[in-house]
Design an enzyme around this catalytic site. Structure first.
Site, PDB file in Angstrom:
ATOM      1  N   ARG A  20      -7.987 -44.063 -43.110  1.00 42.90           N
ATOM      2  CA  ARG A  20      -7.557 -45.371 -43.959  1.00 42.90           C
ATOM      3  C   ARG A  20      -7.832 -46.636 -42.887  1.00 42.90           C
ATOM      4  NH1 ARG A  20      -5.050 -41.025 -45.811  1.00 42.90           N
ATOM      5  NH2 ARG A  20      -3.894 -41.182 -47.715  1.00 42.90           N
ATOM      6  N   ARG A 124     -14.275 -29.593 -56.821  1.00 39.34           N
ATOM      7  CA  ARG A 124     -12.975 -30.392 -56.858  1.00 39.34           C
ATOM      8  C   ARG A 124     -12.863 -31.280 -57.889  1.00 39.34           C
ATOM      9  NH1 ARG A 124     -11.322 -31.825 -50.738  1.00 39.34           N
ATOM     10  NH2 ARG A 124      -9.308 -31.717 -51.896  1.00 39.34           N
ATOM     11  N   SER A 169       0.359 -37.584 -55.032  1.00 37.50           N
ATOM     12  CA  SER A 169      -1.146 -37.811 -54.406  1.00 37.50           C
ATOM     13  C   SER A 169      -1.336 -38.943 -53.507  1.00 37.50           C
ATOM     14  CB  SER A 169      -1.977 -37.415 -55.204  1.00 37.50           C
ATOM     15  OG  SER A 169      -3.416 -37.616 -54.921  1.00 37.50           O
ATOM     16  N   GLN A 171      -4.022 -39.621 -51.903  1.00 43.44           N
ATOM     17  CA  GLN A 171      -5.185 -40.204 -52.150  1.00 43.44           C
ATOM     18  C   GLN A 171      -5.329 -41.077 -53.340  1.00 43.44           C
ATOM     19  OE1 GLN A 171      -7.994 -36.700 -52.075  1.00 43.44           O
ATOM     20  NE2 GLN A 171      -7.364 -36.071 -49.913  1.00 43.44           N
ATOM     21  N   ASP A 318      -0.976 -30.005 -46.561  1.00 47.26           N
ATOM     22  CA  ASP A 318      -2.049 -29.434 -45.729  1.00 47.26           C
ATOM     23  C   ASP A 318      -1.409 -28.087 -44.804  1.00 47.26           C
ATOM     24  OD1 ASP A 318      -3.816 -30.877 -46.976  1.00 47.26           O
ATOM     25  OD2 ASP A 318      -3.754 -32.593 -45.423  1.00 47.26           O
TER      26      ASP A 318
END
Length: 433
Positions: A20, A124, A169, A171, A318
């Site tokens: 980021r 993905r 999410s 992202q 994660d």
């Protein structure tokens, strides 16, 4: 059985914040200095796509606060519309973060670009990034099955939207925010569950609560001045070292300067709740992020981990592979629910955990959104090959079990750890006494 002791000051810089910082620098007017940038493959992919779009990037090693070298990155930009058309497809390698979040920036640029990746990334799902960008006025095309290559036809005429995230999410939230910076009007992002909030913090966006929903308001087309960033240590990387210390009885490890952002440190709450000897010390705020030191001691038994709360799953996503392996080897029990998102990561992580734990003698049962471990039939008589599925977190999770528990494990791919933790194996060796 091995014992591990020492002080860790060389944990990788936070991967999420590094991504980021670089992306925000490309949208800011001036020169941005990023200290302690991650040298992992994924973060280097983000720098690579910026350079391919004409953004000057300089990297150099400099002395860090603990006497070890850190990476200093300097990025120059003139603001929101500083990117230039790339001469070739933009190579994201294994980095889904790069592909997804950079798509939001490319949506606001007046040119067409194509994002590609390695064999793993090309499998993905990417459909969830297309919908909001198309609503804002960009063109997005994917493969027939909704995967990369991602072709973005950007526009300087994006318009703001109200967008409700279908799943938690960070992202997707970030790519909508980055596109919103280029749009006319205020883009409003509604979150059903909280996800990591680095993008909001770094952009200075204060979330609101409206009708019991968390809303992030992104004002469009405002010039941002460059400012420096200092990247803390990655809590997702810290989870591997914490697990190492908990599995190896008699171990004592201090991990310095770790990001303790509440949307990133849920794994510590999970472990402490299960009775693990984990202590947070020297908590402080640096650059808007909570950081501190983690002391882990392999001094007592812990309860089996049961992880089912959707919010907790979302912000520990994660760390779940390592937590599953830790709980299996420490207690021969593990229960995970509401974690279907794990099946869309670098690998199907539920399948990867189950397959490899079963090879090691554990009794596993899969559900679409979860996994349970109910016992162990015994240790295998010889070496077991753990299939890593090109997934750094699967590889490192089982490497920790091998090192701490004396399991005879061979990884199908050791090198994949370099995606996020280049010094992983050397650090494990250095801590062993």
């Amino acid at each position: 059985m091995s014992v591990f002791k020492g002080e860790v000051t060389s944990l990788p810089p936070d991967k999420s914040i590094s991504h980021r910082a670089a992306l925000i620098a490309s949208l800011s007017d001036g020169e941005t200095e990023i200290m302690n940038f991650s040298a992992g493959f994924d973060n280097q992919s983000t720098l690579g796509v910026l350079q391919a779009c004409g953004i000057p990037v300089r990297q150099e090693e400099v002395p860090g606060p603990w006497g070890t070298a850190i990476l200093r990155v300097v990025i120059k930009s003139k603001g929101l519309w500083s990117l230039t058309p790339p001469s070739a497809p933009l190579q994201c390698n294994n980095s889904g973060s790069t592909m997804r979040m950079f798509s939001g920036i490319l949506a606001g640029q007046p040119f067409q670009s194509e994002l590609v990746g390695d064999a793993s990334l090309l499998k993905r799902p990417m459909r969830r990034i297309a919908d909001p960008l198309i609503q804002m006025g960009a063109g997005v095309s994917l493969s027939p099955i909704g995967t990369a290559p991602v072709v973005i036809t950007g526009s300087k005429d994006l318009h703001a939207i109200d967008y409700r995230l279908p799943v938690a999410s960070a992202q997707v939230k970030s790519l909508v925010a980055f596109a919103g910076l280029h749009a006319e009007g205020e883009t409003r992002i509604y979150e059903p569950l909280s996800s990591r909030n680095h993008t909001e913090l770094m952009l200075g966006l204060e979330p609101r609560v409206e009708n019991e929903e968390r809303v992030i308001v992104v004002p469009g087309r405002r010039q941002r001045e460059a400012r420096p960033f200092q990247i803390p240590a990655d809590p997702s990387a810290a989870c591997f070292i914490v697990s190492l210390g908990l599995l190896a009885r008699g171990s004592e490890i201090m991990i310095r300067d770790v990001c303790l952002n509440p949307t990133r440190a849920a794994f510590l709450d999970i472990l402490i709740r299960a009775g693990a000897a984990v202590t947070i010390e020297n908590r402080r705020t640096v650059g808007g992020e909570s950081i501190g030191d983690i002391l882990v001691e392999g001094t007592r038994d812990m309860e089996p981990l049961v992880i089912s709360d959707p919010q907790e799953v979302a912000i520990a996503i994660d760390e779940l592979p390592m937590l599953g392996v830790l709980s299996a080897f420490a207690t021969e029990r593990f229960e995970l629910m509401n974690a279907g998102e794990l099946r869309t990561k670098e690998s199907d992580r539920i399948e990867a955990l189950a397959l490899n734990l079963e090879r090691l003698g554990f009794v596993c049962h899969q559900e679409p959104g979860g996994l349970s471990v109910t016992g162990r039939k015994g240790r295998p008589s010889g070496p077991v090959v753990v299939e890593c599925f090109d997934d750094h977190r699967i590889a490192m999770s089982f490497a920790v079990a091998s090192k701490a528990c004396g399991e005879d494990i061979e990884l199908s791919d050791r090198e994949v750890a370099g995606v996020s933790f280049p010094n992983f194996f050397s650090l494990l060796d250095a801590l062993e006494v």
